[in-house]
Design a protein around this motif. Sequence first.
Motif, PDB file in Angstrom:
ATOM      1  N   SER A   1     -22.896   5.364 -37.097  1.00 16.32           N
ATOM      2  CA  SER A   1     -24.307   5.519 -38.082  1.00 16.32           C
ATOM      3  C   SER A   1     -25.677   4.927 -37.398  1.00 16.32           C
ATOM      4  N   PRO A   2     -25.881   5.610 -38.853  1.00 16.11           N
ATOM      5  CA  PRO A   2     -27.916   5.566 -38.251  1.00 16.11           C
ATOM      6  C   PRO A   2     -28.307   4.335 -38.627  1.00 16.11           C
ATOM      7  N   LEU A   3     -27.362   3.620 -39.251  1.00 23.01           N
ATOM      8  CA  LEU A   3     -27.645   2.212 -39.695  1.00 23.01           C
ATOM      9  C   LEU A   3     -27.528   0.773 -39.113  1.00 23.01           C
ATOM     10  N   PRO A   4     -28.069   0.087 -38.648  1.00 25.75           N
ATOM     11  CA  PRO A   4     -27.992  -0.993 -38.054  1.00 25.75           C
ATOM     12  C   PRO A   4     -27.039  -1.749 -38.372  1.00 25.75           C
ATOM     13  N   PRO A   5     -25.976  -2.455 -37.887  1.00 25.42           N
ATOM     14  CA  PRO A   5     -25.046  -3.068 -37.963  1.00 25.42           C
ATOM     15  C   PRO A   5     -24.810  -3.972 -38.632  1.00 25.42           C
ATOM     16  N   GLU A   6     -25.814  -4.386 -38.812  1.00 21.80           N
ATOM     17  CA  GLU A   6     -26.057  -5.630 -40.167  1.00 21.80           C
ATOM     18  C   GLU A   6     -26.548  -4.889 -41.368  1.00 21.80           C
TER      19      GLU A   6
ATOM     20  N   PRO B   1     -23.549  -2.381 -31.896  1.00 24.13           N
ATOM     21  CA  PRO B   1     -24.995  -1.642 -32.030  1.00 24.13           C
ATOM     22  C   PRO B   1     -24.835  -1.128 -30.385  1.00 24.13           C
ATOM     23  N   ASP B   2     -25.675   0.203 -31.127  1.00 27.42           N
ATOM     24  CA  ASP B   2     -26.294   1.602 -30.567  1.00 27.42           C
ATOM     25  C   ASP B   2     -27.353   1.989 -30.686  1.00 27.42           C
ATOM     26  N   GLY B   3     -28.126   2.620 -29.411  1.00 30.53           N
ATOM     27  CA  GLY B   3     -29.882   2.694 -30.348  1.00 30.53           C
ATOM     28  C   GLY B   3     -30.146   1.500 -32.070  1.00 30.53           C
ATOM     29  N   THR B   4     -30.139   2.785 -32.175  1.00 31.04           N
ATOM     30  CA  THR B   4     -31.406   2.010 -33.487  1.00 31.04           C
ATOM     31  C   THR B   4     -30.226   1.908 -35.085  1.00 31.04           C
ATOM     32  N   GLY B   5     -29.038   2.729 -34.179  1.00 33.17           N
ATOM     33  CA  GLY B   5     -27.485   2.740 -34.498  1.00 33.17           C
ATOM     34  C   GLY B   5     -26.552   1.830 -34.825  1.00 33.17           C
TER      35      GLY B   5
END
Length: 162
Positions: A19-24, A114-118
Motif C-alpha cells: 500500500s502507498p499508505l504508511p503503517p500507522e 514500512p516500505d519507503g513511504t508505504g
Amino acid sequence: MPLIERPRTGPSATALARSPLPPERLLPLVADHPLPRMFDRWGPFPAVERVDGQDGAWDAVGKSRTLRLGDGGAVTETLVEFEAGRCFAYELTGFSDVFDRLVRGVRGDWGFEPDGTGTIARWTWEFAPRFGRGLLVRLVVAPLWRINMQRMMTAAVRELSR
C-alpha cells in the motif's frame, strides 16, 4: 492463554500486499474494514454475512465478536494482540460449520512493515487442526485458503489505499 503459541507449527497460509499508505494509517483501516465487504464467498469458503457483538473500533486486546457465515455457521473472533502501527492478531474459535470438523481454531496475524513511504502488509492464518486432520488441512485447506486470502487482501488493500 492463546490458542496457538508461537513459534508457528501448524499448517498456515500467508498473503502479502503493498500500500502507498504508511503503517500507522493502513493498520486501523484494515482492522476496522467491514468483514462482509472483504470475506465474500469463494470456492468452498462461505462469506461473512454480518458481524454481531462488536462495540467500537477493533483495536483492543480482549475484544470479541461473532461472525455469521453464509452457510449458516458462526465463529467467535477475539483480538489477542494489538500494537498500533505494527500488528494485530486474533483467534477464531467455536466454528459451527464444516470447519469445526477440521480445526480447533485459527490464529490470524496482520503485520505492517514500512516500505519507503508505504507499507508491506502481511496476513497469515495458522490452523490448529483437529486430531487426524492435519494432513488434509496442510495439503488442501491451507493452499486453497492462501489463494482466497491473497485475492481478498489485494482487493481490500487496494480499496483502502485510495
